[in-house]
Design a protein around this motif. Structure first.
Motif, short mmCIF file in Angstrom:
data_model
loop_
_atom_site.label_atom_id
_atom_site.label_comp_id
_atom_site.label_asym_id
_atom_site.label_seq_id
_atom_site.Cartn_x
_atom_site.Cartn_y
_atom_site.Cartn_z
N ALA A 143 0.97 -1.12 -0.12
CA ALA A 143 -0.07 0.01 -0.01
C ALA A 143 0.85 1.33 0.11
O ALA A 143 0.59 2.22 -0.55
N LEU A 144 2.11 1.42 0.96
CA LEU A 144 2.81 2.41 0.78
C LEU A 144 3.38 2.65 -0.49
O LEU A 144 3.47 3.56 -1.14
N GLN A 145 3.93 1.44 -1.12
CA GLN A 145 4.66 1.82 -2.49
C GLN A 145 3.66 2.24 -3.54
O GLN A 145 4.01 3.03 -4.53
N ASN A 146 2.31 1.78 -3.31
CA ASN A 146 1.45 2.37 -4.26
C ASN A 146 1.11 3.84 -4.04
O ASN A 146 1.19 4.60 -5.20
N LEU A 147 0.90 4.09 -2.94
CA LEU A 147 0.85 5.58 -2.59
C LEU A 147 2.20 6.50 -2.99
O LEU A 147 2.01 7.61 -3.56
N GLN A 148 3.14 5.96 -2.98
CA GLN A 148 4.34 6.89 -3.67
C GLN A 148 4.35 6.77 -4.86
O GLN A 148 5.23 7.45 -5.47
N GLN A 149 3.56 6.18 -5.74
CA GLN A 149 3.38 6.39 -7.09
C GLN A 149 2.21 7.33 -7.60
O GLN A 149 2.14 7.47 -8.69
N LYS A 150 1.52 7.73 -6.66
CA LYS A 150 0.37 8.64 -6.87
C LYS A 150 0.48 9.96 -6.97
O LYS A 150 1.65 10.70 -6.34
#
Length: 228
Positions: free
Chosen positions: A15-22
């Motif tokens: 989830a954190l890696q996902n947010l870092q791409q947003k």
């Protein structure tokens, strides 16, 4: 030590890696928008763009996260950028020191964002944003009125059509219907606004109400991006 450790413990690596791409854009960096945008910075959103035309005023000291005696008189987006980069030097950010209107809203490519947040207090700007973002088919959330209120626990997340009590939400419901704007998500308060003298046109405010609305908006954005 990794600054994301506590967040990672709560939501997990994926989830954190996902947010870092947003990529998120926030309109308004006042009492609501400043706390909203800072929460996104501290949560780990990869890119955060901010839009606000105003300078920090001495009356902002009672509620706005960027307002200090040193920042009074400075352009808000510049102050916020410095603050955000002091928290996360690697943050990607673009700032726009403009007043949003019909002439410049076309300069924004909303389809390039994963989420758009409206923390402005101008009805015309709010309508322009809602209409443009819906055309771009991008997730969107807007704040309703946070002035003349004392109880942050009265804020709720709802569709605009479901709102009640809030005078700004009432105006937005009416104007959205006139313009054929579809229903969308807002944060609003069920607390009746306190009476202030009619000659006092500027809404009253306090330290813990507008920031609470911003934090609720940030939580909705983050949860939606994680769950998407």
């Amino acid at each position: 030590m990794d600054w994301t450790q506590r967040t990672r413990m709560l939501i997990g690596d994926a989830a954190l890696q996902n947010l870092q791409q947003k990529k998120v854009i926030v309109f308004g960096t006042g009492g609501v928008g400043g706390s909203l945008a800072e929460a996104l910075v501290r949560t780990g959103i990869g890119r955060i763009d901010i839009v606000d035309f105003a300078a920090v005023d001495v009356t902002n000291l009672n509620r706005q996260v960027i307002a200090t005696t040193e920042s009074v008189g400075r352009i808000k987006v510049e102050v916020f950028r410095e603050r955000a980069l002091s928290i996360r030097p690697d943050l990607e950010m673009e700032t726009f020191s403009i007043r949003l209107n019909a002439e410049n809203i076309g300069d924004f490519d909303f389809s390039a964002y994963d989420y758009v947040a409206d923390a402005t207090d101008d009805v015309s700007a709010k309508l322009l944003l809602a209409e443009a973002v819906q055309k771009a088919k991008v997730p969107f959330i807007a704040s309703m009125g946070a002035g003349n209120k004392l109880r942050p626990e009265c804020f709720e997340i709802a569709k605009l059509s479901e709102t009640s009590v809030c005078p700004l939400a009432r105006v937005m419901r009416r104007e959205a219907r006139k313009r054929g704007i579809d229903d969308y998500t807002v944060v609003y308060s069920k607390e009746p606004p306190r009476e202030i003298p009619k000659e006092q046109r500027t809404p009253a405010s306090i330290a813990f109400v507008p920031p609470a609305a911003g934090l609720i908006m940030a939580s909705k954005i983050v949860r939606d991006l994680i769950e998407k």
